[in-house]
Design an enzyme around this catalytic site. Structure first.
Site, PDB file in Angstrom:
ATOM      1  N   THR A 110     -17.318   7.176   0.892  1.00 17.85           N
ATOM      2  CA  THR A 110     -17.232   6.160   1.948  1.00 17.85           C
ATOM      3  C   THR A 110     -18.532   5.371   2.008  1.00 17.85           C
ATOM      4  O   THR A 110     -19.615   5.939   1.881  1.00 17.85           O
ATOM      5  CB  THR A 110     -16.914   6.769   3.339  1.00 17.85           C
ATOM      6  OG1 THR A 110     -17.075   5.748   4.334  1.00 17.85           O
ATOM      7  CG2 THR A 110     -17.782   7.955   3.695  1.00 17.85           C
ATOM      8  N   HIS A 127      -7.944   6.761  10.903  1.00 15.82           N
ATOM      9  CA  HIS A 127      -7.426   5.391  10.883  1.00 15.82           C
ATOM     10  C   HIS A 127      -5.906   5.333  10.740  1.00 15.82           C
ATOM     11  O   HIS A 127      -5.368   4.308  10.349  1.00 15.82           O
ATOM     12  CB  HIS A 127      -8.120   4.586   9.777  1.00 15.82           C
ATOM     13  CG  HIS A 127      -9.577   4.357  10.037  1.00 15.82           C
ATOM     14  ND1 HIS A 127     -10.485   4.011   9.067  1.00 15.82           N
ATOM     15  CD2 HIS A 127     -10.290   4.428  11.201  1.00 15.82           C
ATOM     16  CE1 HIS A 127     -11.703   3.886   9.612  1.00 15.82           C
ATOM     17  NE2 HIS A 127     -11.597   4.136  10.895  1.00 15.82           N
ATOM     18  N   ARG A 157       0.851  -1.207   0.000  1.00 18.00           N
ATOM     19  CA  ARG A 157       0.000   0.000   0.000  1.00 18.00           C
ATOM     20  C   ARG A 157       0.884   1.252   0.000  1.00 18.00           C
ATOM     21  O   ARG A 157       0.648   2.205  -0.692  1.00 18.00           O
ATOM     22  CB  ARG A 157      -0.902   0.056   1.250  1.00 18.00           C
ATOM     23  CG  ARG A 157      -1.664  -1.212   1.603  1.00 18.00           C
ATOM     24  CD  ARG A 157      -2.970  -1.292   0.866  1.00 18.00           C
ATOM     25  NE  ARG A 157      -2.838  -1.676  -0.508  1.00 18.00           N
ATOM     26  CZ  ARG A 157      -2.544  -2.924  -0.939  1.00 18.00           C
ATOM     27  NH1 ARG A 157      -2.326  -3.893  -0.093  1.00 18.00           N
ATOM     28  NH2 ARG A 157      -2.449  -3.188  -2.217  1.00 18.00           N
TER      29      ARG A 157
HETATM   30  P1  OAD Z   1     -15.226   1.410   1.128  1.00 13.04           P
HETATM   31  O1  OAD Z   1     -14.421   0.617   0.150  1.00 13.04           O
HETATM   32  O2  OAD Z   1     -16.031   0.672   2.125  1.00 13.04           O
HETATM   33  O3  OAD Z   1     -16.233   2.373   0.332  1.00 13.04           O
HETATM   34  C1  OAD Z   1     -15.784   3.118  -0.766  1.00 13.04           C
HETATM   35  C2  OAD Z   1     -16.880   4.047  -1.234  1.00 13.04           C
HETATM   36  O4  OAD Z   1     -16.347   4.866  -2.256  1.00 13.04           O
HETATM   37  C3  OAD Z   1     -18.118   3.352  -1.805  1.00 13.04           C
HETATM   38  O5  OAD Z   1     -19.293   3.949  -1.275  1.00 13.04           O
HETATM   39  C4  OAD Z   1     -17.988   3.616  -3.313  1.00 13.04           C
HETATM   40  O6  OAD Z   1     -19.256   3.734  -3.966  1.00 13.04           O
HETATM   41  C5  OAD Z   1     -17.255   4.945  -3.320  1.00 13.04           C
HETATM   42  N1  OAD Z   1     -16.474   5.253  -4.533  1.00 13.04           N
HETATM   43  C6  OAD Z   1     -15.866   4.406  -5.397  1.00 13.04           C
HETATM   44  N2  OAD Z   1     -15.224   5.088  -6.367  1.00 13.04           N
HETATM   45  C7  OAD Z   1     -15.415   6.412  -6.098  1.00 13.04           C
HETATM   46  C8  OAD Z   1     -14.988   7.633  -6.718  1.00 13.04           C
HETATM   47  N3  OAD Z   1     -14.217   7.638  -7.804  1.00 13.04           N
HETATM   48  N4  OAD Z   1     -15.378   8.801  -6.149  1.00 13.04           N
HETATM   49  C9  OAD Z   1     -16.156   8.806  -5.037  1.00 13.04           C
HETATM   50  N5  OAD Z   1     -16.587   7.696  -4.421  1.00 13.04           N
HETATM   51  C10 OAD Z   1     -16.220   6.514  -4.931  1.00 13.04           C
HETATM   52  O7  OAD Z   1     -14.206   2.426   1.825  1.00 13.04           O
HETATM   53  P2  OAD Z   1     -14.355   3.236   3.204  1.00 13.04           P
HETATM   54  O8  OAD Z   1     -15.781   3.588   3.449  1.00 13.04           O
HETATM   55  O9  OAD Z   1     -13.351   4.322   3.179  1.00 13.04           O
HETATM   56  O10 OAD Z   1     -10.419   0.894   7.616  1.00 13.04           O
HETATM   57  O11 OAD Z   1     -13.901   2.150   4.243  1.00 13.04           O
HETATM   58  C11 OAD Z   1     -13.841   2.493   5.605  1.00 13.04           C
HETATM   59  C12 OAD Z   1     -12.735   1.759   6.290  1.00 13.04           C
HETATM   60  O12 OAD Z   1     -12.853   0.353   6.028  1.00 13.04           O
HETATM   61  C13 OAD Z   1     -11.344   2.082   5.797  1.00 13.04           C
HETATM   62  O13 OAD Z   1     -10.832   3.259   6.398  1.00 13.04           O
HETATM   63  C14 OAD Z   1     -10.556   0.876   6.185  1.00 13.04           C
HETATM   64  C15 OAD Z   1     -11.535  -0.169   5.722  1.00 13.04           C
HETATM   65  O14 OAD Z   1     -11.434  -1.413   6.287  1.00 13.04           O
HETATM   66  C16 OAD Z   1      -9.426   0.235   8.228  1.00 13.04           C
HETATM   67  O15 OAD Z   1      -8.600  -0.410   7.613  1.00 13.04           O
HETATM   68  C17 OAD Z   1      -9.446   0.380   9.705  1.00 13.04           C
END
Ligand code: OAD
Length: 226
Positions: free
Chosen positions: A171, A104, A56
């Site tokens: 997110t 995080h 990463r």
């Molecule tokens: P997710 O992978 O769960 O969600 C990603 C979001 O981004 C989804 O709602 C997609 O629809 C959206 N998405 C995808 N492409 C996009 C783009 N080009 N522009 C805008 N949005 C887009 O990721 P997180 O919600 O960040 O934690 O995940 C939360 C946490 O889970 C992370 O911080 C990590 C993970 O496990 C830890 O590792 C503790």
């Protein structure tokens, strides 16, 4: 100046070529969370965990902020912008945002395994077995793993309460306590959701959904609020 509070997740950095976690082809399809991002995984095979984060970090050193990060940094001309990010990358900072809270942790930092106050900047991507803190213990990634506390959450809650406008970008709001920050949004203020996916959090909030990628969505938001 009004205060614009922004909560970002992995989708914010997707256009920089960094994979999200839960989308199709995302990281959690490729890796078992508990193996690479938990204290249990670390106890079992620290080298596997280090390698996951090394990959990463290597990619992060090769990535740049995207148009969305840059547009958000520009918003500081019009608003007191406070960013709360779940992302461990430093792309908001590199785009020029001056007020960023990492919920995080940060990929470009390492931390002592005996004294959590010992945190070190990494100027290279590889963290190895045998890399030690000044007290002689192994260094680990300075990130929050599943099952660990999120030390920045109370500061984040205070920030959310100061919002005149609240924006959520990229997110899935699957992970707590980060997702619970929305409960602290002052009643009635405008909330904007920028995400190309389906979102279902409108309950009790004054939400406008911008169903676009971060870069296009932020450009549209800018037209709406400046
Ligand atoms: P997710 O992978 O769960 O969600 C990603 C979001 O981004 C989804 O709602 C997609 O629809 C959206 N998405 C995808 N492409 C996009 C783009 N080009 N522009 C805008 N949005 C887009 O990721 P997180 O919600 O960040 O934690 O995940 C939360 C946490 O889970 C992370 O911080 C990590 C993970 O496990 C830890 O590792 C503790």
């Amino acid at each position: 100046m009004k205060t614009l509070v922004v909560l970002t997740g992995a989708g914010m950095s997707a256009e920089s070529g960094i994979k999200t976690f839960r989308d199709m082809g995302g990281l959690w399809e490729q890796y078992d969370i508990m193996e690479v991002a938990s204290p249990e995984g670390w106890a079992k095979h620290p080298e596997v965990v280090l390698e996951f984060y090394n990959q990463r970090r290597k990619q992060l050193f090769e990535s740049s902020p995207n148009k969305g990060h840059l547009e958000l940094a520009e918003m500081e001309k019009y608003f007191n912008v406070k960013i709360i990010t779940q992302n461990v990358d430093d792309l908001h900072e590199r785009a020029g945002s001056s007020n960023v809270l990492h919920l995080h942790g940060e990929l470009k930092k390492a931390r002592s395994t005996v004294d959590p106050s010992l945190v070190y900047e990494l100027d290279h991507w590889e963290l190895k077995i045998g890399d030690k803190c000044e007290k002689g213990s192994q260094l680990r990634p300075h990130v929050v793993w599943f099952g660990e506390a999120v030390p920045a959450i109370s500061e984040a809650e205070k920030i959310v309460k100061t919002a005149d406008i609240f924006v959520v970008i990229g997110t899935s709001l699957n992970v707590y306590p980060a997702a619970g920050l929305l409960w602290n949004i002052p009643p009635g203020i405008p909330v904007y959701l920028i995400d190309p996916g389906e979102m279902n959090i409108t309950q009790g909030l004054n939400v406008t959904q911008i169903k676009k990628k971060a870069s296009e969505g932020i450009a549209e938001l800018k037209k709406m609020i400046t």
